[in-house]
Design a protein around this motif. Structure first.
Motif, PDB file in Angstrom:
ATOM      1  N   THR A  62       5.468  11.218   3.784  1.00 48.82           N
ATOM      2  CA  THR A  62       6.326   9.798   2.631  1.00 48.82           C
ATOM      3  C   THR A  62       5.560   9.697   0.961  1.00 48.82           C
ATOM      4  N   SER A  63       4.519   8.985   1.232  1.00 48.39           N
ATOM      5  CA  SER A  63       3.418   8.878   0.262  1.00 48.39           C
ATOM      6  C   SER A  63       3.423  10.143  -0.884  1.00 48.39           C
ATOM      7  N   SER A 108       3.353   8.380  13.624  1.00 51.11           N
ATOM      8  CA  SER A 108       3.483   7.550  12.574  1.00 51.11           C
ATOM      9  C   SER A 108       2.988   7.824  10.998  1.00 51.11           C
ATOM     10  N   ALA A 109       1.704   7.447  11.662  1.00 53.84           N
ATOM     11  CA  ALA A 109       0.706   8.129  10.199  1.00 53.84           C
ATOM     12  C   ALA A 109       1.252   9.066   9.320  1.00 53.84           C
ATOM     13  N   THR A 110       1.456  10.105  10.344  1.00 54.54           N
ATOM     14  CA  THR A 110       1.787  11.471   9.667  1.00 54.54           C
ATOM     15  C   THR A 110       3.237  11.317   8.379  1.00 54.54           C
ATOM     16  N   ALA A 111       4.558  10.460   8.806  1.00 54.67           N
ATOM     17  CA  ALA A 111       5.615  10.744   8.457  1.00 54.67           C
ATOM     18  C   ALA A 111       5.339   9.311   6.820  1.00 54.67           C
ATOM     19  N   ASP A 112       3.560   8.333   7.224  1.00 60.16           N
ATOM     20  CA  ASP A 112       4.228   7.864   5.649  1.00 60.16           C
ATOM     21  C   ASP A 112       3.032   8.760   4.948  1.00 60.16           C
ATOM     22  N   PHE A 113       2.172   9.269   5.529  1.00 58.62           N
ATOM     23  CA  PHE A 113       0.849  10.469   4.758  1.00 58.62           C
ATOM     24  C   PHE A 113       2.465  11.605   3.686  1.00 58.62           C
ATOM     25  N   TRP A 173      -7.282  -1.203   1.942  1.00 57.80           N
ATOM     26  CA  TRP A 173      -6.715   0.442   1.725  1.00 57.80           C
ATOM     27  C   TRP A 173      -7.189   1.634   3.235  1.00 57.80           C
ATOM     28  N   LYS A 224       0.988  -1.252  -0.315  1.00 59.48           N
ATOM     29  CA  LYS A 224      -0.351  -0.052  -0.025  1.00 59.48           C
ATOM     30  C   LYS A 224       1.426   1.315  -0.093  1.00 59.48           C
ATOM     31  N   PRO A 225       2.072   1.341   0.706  1.00 63.84           N
ATOM     32  CA  PRO A 225       2.736   2.673   1.049  1.00 63.84           C
ATOM     33  C   PRO A 225       3.320   2.962  -0.181  1.00 63.84           C
TER      34      PRO A 225
END
Length: 359
Positions: free
Chosen positions: A151-152, A144-149, A311, A28-29
């Motif tokens: 990055t995506s 963690s979700a903010t960092a993933d956002f 997702w 997904k990422p």
């Protein structure tokens, strides 16, 4: 594969579906920003072509197209953040009203179920302590979700740039992959995919604009504070088909319950959003988007829940355009014709011809 036993083909198909779902969940990422960038690139391609016909460098035209996307996102962020700021100024009065409603609820619970207010307060304190104990994990998950956002989002921007910059190169690759006699069908399929996706997105934006106007006007007539904010928010959530506008209606209903003295206000907001949901589902979307994306409603709902399952929210948003692309491919590839037929709107039965309506 025609000579294989039916049960063996069944297990191959089942294993392929399970493996594909697993890859989509794990990847997904990476996969979700790639698909999002592909869909937005189809929407922006005419703009890039227009800029290039004006003798603007292809790289600069791609950057300008991306800047347009960023400008729209920045405008939406500024609008919602400014509205949230104005709502924050009302928090004191909202808090007082909420405490009043809480006292009424405590009294009602005590009179109806014989639960003492002290017992209710003890339960609330225990719940609050439990929430505070888990707050560290919640904050860590949020970070963690903010960092993933981010990055995506960065991957989305990079992919969008190269899809616009190398679009002719990627099309040339597809033509080289297929035999020359298949090139007309490849070109027609690419054109239809682009047309379907672009028409769906443009139609969706039109639906959002219409629903935002209806929501805002209705809330203004009801006298709900911050009507434009709530109306636009609920309209934007229509990008999640079928359930988005229902989710968007919860916040103004709760706000009306807290800020108004009469229960008729939240009931009026509920009726308003129900009526707009009815109009959007039966008249607005079918007339604005309906003819552009021909999909079976049942297949669309299944795709919606499947996308949400693997997702989350982004999967629900992407489910309909991805399903539309799959249908275009199925309509083109002869062995997949039955799947394309299944995804399409069913034909209207003729009641005068029993052979056409065997059931």
């Amino acid at each position: 594969m025609q000579s294989l036993p039916a049960y063996f083909k069944y297990f191959i198909i089942l294993a392929s579906l399970v493996l594909t779902t697993y890859v989509l969940i794990v990847g997904k990422p990476i996969i979700s920003p790639l698909i999002t960038a592909f869909i937005i690139a189809l929407l922006l391609r005419p703009l890039s072509n227009f800029l290039e016909r004006g003798r603007i460098n292809r790289g600069i035209s791609a950057v300008l197209s991306i800047l347009l996307v960023l400008l729209v996102l920045t405008g939406l962020f500024y609008f919602f953040s400014s509205q949230v700021g104005s709502i924050t100024s009302d928090l004191q009065s909202i808090g007082e009203r909420f405490n009043e409603l809480l006292d009424r609820a405590n009294t009602w619970m005590e009179d109806t179920f014989a639960v003492a207010q002290g017992e209710q307060n003890r339960y609330v304190k225990e719940s609050l302590n439990s929430f505070l104990q888990n707050s560290t994990a919640a904050i860590t998950g949020t970070l963690s979700a903010t960092a993933d956002f981010f990055t995506s989002f960065f991957l989305f921007l990079i992919t969008l740039f190269f899809l616009l910059y190398y679009r002719r190169f990627f099309v040339a690759f597809l033509y080289k992959y297929f035999r020359p006699e298949q090139h007309p069908k490849v070109g027609a399929t690419l054109h239809k995919v682009e047309l379907v996706v672009r028409s769906y997105i443009v139609g969706l934006f039109s639906v959002i604009l219409i629903v935002a106007i209806l929501n805002s006007v209705g809330l203004l007539l009801l006298g709900i504070q911050h009507a434009i904010f709530f109306g636009v928010l609920a309209a934007v959530l229509t990008i999640i088909p079928y359930i988005g506008i229902l989710v968007g209606s919860l916040l103004p209903i709760l706000f009306a319950l807290v800020t108004k003295d009469s229960l008729w206000y939240p009931v009026g907001v509920l009726i308003l959003f129900w009526a707009i949901q009815f109009l959007e589902g039966n008249f607005i979307t079918p007339n604005v988007v309906g003819g552009r994306v021909s999909l079976n409603p049942f297949a669309a709902i299944i795709a919606l829940f499947f996308g949400g399952m693997i997702w989350g929210a982004i999967g629900m948003i992407l489910s309909i355009p991805v399903l539309a692309i799959i249908k275009v491919i199925c309509d083109t590839v002869e062995p997949l014709y039955p799947i394309g037929f299944l995804l399409d709107n069913p034909p209207i039965d003729d009641p005068d011809d029993p052979e056409k309506t065997p059931l």
